[in-house]
Design a protein around this motif. Structure first.
Motif, mmCIF file in Angstrom:
data_model
loop_
_atom_site.group_PDB
_atom_site.id
_atom_site.type_symbol
_atom_site.label_atom_id
_atom_site.label_comp_id
_atom_site.label_asym_id
_atom_site.label_seq_id
_atom_site.Cartn_x
_atom_site.Cartn_y
_atom_site.Cartn_z
ATOM 1 N N SER A 6 0.832 -1.191 0.000
ATOM 2 C CA SER A 6 0.000 0.000 0.000
ATOM 3 C C SER A 6 0.873 1.249 0.000
ATOM 4 C CB SER A 6 -0.901 0.009 1.237
ATOM 5 O OG SER A 6 -1.723 1.137 1.242
ATOM 6 N N THR A 7 0.416 2.280 -0.716
ATOM 7 C CA THR A 7 1.099 3.567 -0.722
ATOM 8 C C THR A 7 0.073 4.677 -0.888
ATOM 9 O OG1 THR A 7 2.749 4.963 -1.816
ATOM 10 C CG2 THR A 7 1.551 3.416 -3.211
ATOM 11 N N ASP A 8 0.343 5.818 -0.287
ATOM 12 C CA ASP A 8 -0.532 6.970 -0.485
ATOM 13 C C ASP A 8 -0.156 7.751 -1.751
ATOM 14 O OD1 ASP A 8 1.804 8.221 0.331
ATOM 15 O OD2 ASP A 8 0.914 9.189 2.076
ATOM 16 N N GLN A 9 0.835 7.254 -2.465
ATOM 17 C CA GLN A 9 1.254 7.873 -3.734
ATOM 18 C C GLN A 9 0.421 7.376 -4.915
ATOM 19 O OE1 GLN A 9 3.589 10.449 -3.735
ATOM 20 N NE2 GLN A 9 3.148 10.140 -1.568
ATOM 21 N N GLN A 38 -3.730 12.660 -5.514
ATOM 22 C CA GLN A 38 -3.897 13.796 -4.606
ATOM 23 C C GLN A 38 -5.323 14.352 -4.641
ATOM 24 O OE1 GLN A 38 -0.841 13.612 -6.510
ATOM 25 N NE2 GLN A 38 -0.104 12.681 -4.624
ATOM 26 N N THR A 39 -5.918 14.392 -5.843
ATOM 27 C CA THR A 39 -7.242 15.015 -5.977
ATOM 28 C C THR A 39 -8.381 14.008 -6.105
ATOM 29 O OG1 THR A 39 -7.171 15.116 -8.403
ATOM 30 C CG2 THR A 39 -6.179 16.978 -7.171
ATOM 31 N N GLY A 40 -8.063 12.779 -6.498
ATOM 32 C CA GLY A 40 -9.099 11.780 -6.745
ATOM 33 C C GLY A 40 -9.842 11.995 -8.048
ATOM 34 N N GLU A 41 -9.345 12.909 -8.870
ATOM 35 C CA GLU A 41 -9.988 13.237 -10.144
ATOM 36 C C GLU A 41 -9.363 12.446 -11.293
ATOM 37 O OE1 GLU A 41 -12.633 15.366 -10.453
ATOM 38 O OE2 GLU A 41 -12.582 15.528 -8.260
ATOM 39 N N ASN A 56 0.514 5.545 -11.306
ATOM 40 C CA ASN A 56 0.052 4.884 -10.084
ATOM 41 C C ASN A 56 0.673 3.495 -9.942
ATOM 42 O OD1 ASN A 56 -1.527 7.113 -9.399
ATOM 43 N ND2 ASN A 56 -3.319 6.310 -10.471
ATOM 44 N N VAL A 57 0.754 2.769 -11.049
ATOM 45 C CA VAL A 57 1.440 1.467 -11.043
ATOM 46 C C VAL A 57 2.881 1.642 -10.582
ATOM 47 C CG1 VAL A 57 2.376 -0.352 -12.536
ATOM 48 C CG2 VAL A 57 -0.025 0.329 -12.761
ATOM 49 N N LYS A 58 3.549 2.643 -11.138
ATOM 50 C CA LYS A 58 4.954 2.902 -10.789
ATOM 51 C C LYS A 58 5.103 3.171 -9.291
ATOM 52 C CE LYS A 58 8.835 5.889 -11.871
ATOM 53 N NZ LYS A 58 9.298 7.116 -12.502
ATOM 54 N N ALA A 59 4.222 3.989 -8.728
ATOM 55 C CA ALA A 59 4.291 4.306 -7.293
ATOM 56 C C ALA A 59 4.089 3.059 -6.438
ATOM 57 C CB ALA A 59 3.251 5.365 -6.952
#
Length: 124
Positions: A6-9, A38-41, A56-59
């Motif tokens: 899990s990551t918040d990134q 960050q925005t969920g958009e 997102n995959v990278k993070a």
């Protein structure tokens, strides 16, 4: 043995699943939508959603201690197969040869009405 990653990134799970699972020699990610964490958009178009999905995959892979060059398989889910070429234009900027194996399929609908969703399997 499996361990959740899990990551918040990257956007959090929107259901009872993990962003990724460490399963020994491999990391399996859940499908990643083209959301800004960050925005969920969503990104404005399919190319921006593809860029965000792969970012997102990278993070997630980085949180698991691996990287994009360790990906061995991707699955790309498209709302519209007519977006295959624009998705490929962005997708190709994230990978170098030897490219991972890949499947690309058109689906009737994606979560939150996304245009693209990408999941990967990577070596640790």
């Amino acid at each position: 043995m499996k361990k959740p990653i899990s990551t918040d990134q990257a956007p959090g799970a929107i259901g009872p699943y993990s962003q990724a699972v460490d399963a020994g020699d491999f990391i399996y990610t859940s499908g990643q939508l083209g959301l800004n964490p960050q925005t969920g958009e969503f990104g404005a178009d399919v190319q921006e959603q593809t860029r965000l999905s792969l970012s997102n995959v990278k993070a997630i892979l980085e949180a698991a201690g691996t990287s994009m060059d360790k990906i061995v398989k991707t699955t790309v889910f498209l709302k519209d197969m007519n977006d295959f070429v624009p998705v490929n234009e962005v997708y190709s900027t994230f990978f170098e040869q030897p490219y991972p194996a890949r499947s690309a399929v058109e689906v009737a609908r994606l979560p939150k009405d996304a245009l693209v969703e990408i999941e990967v399997i990577a070596l640790k």
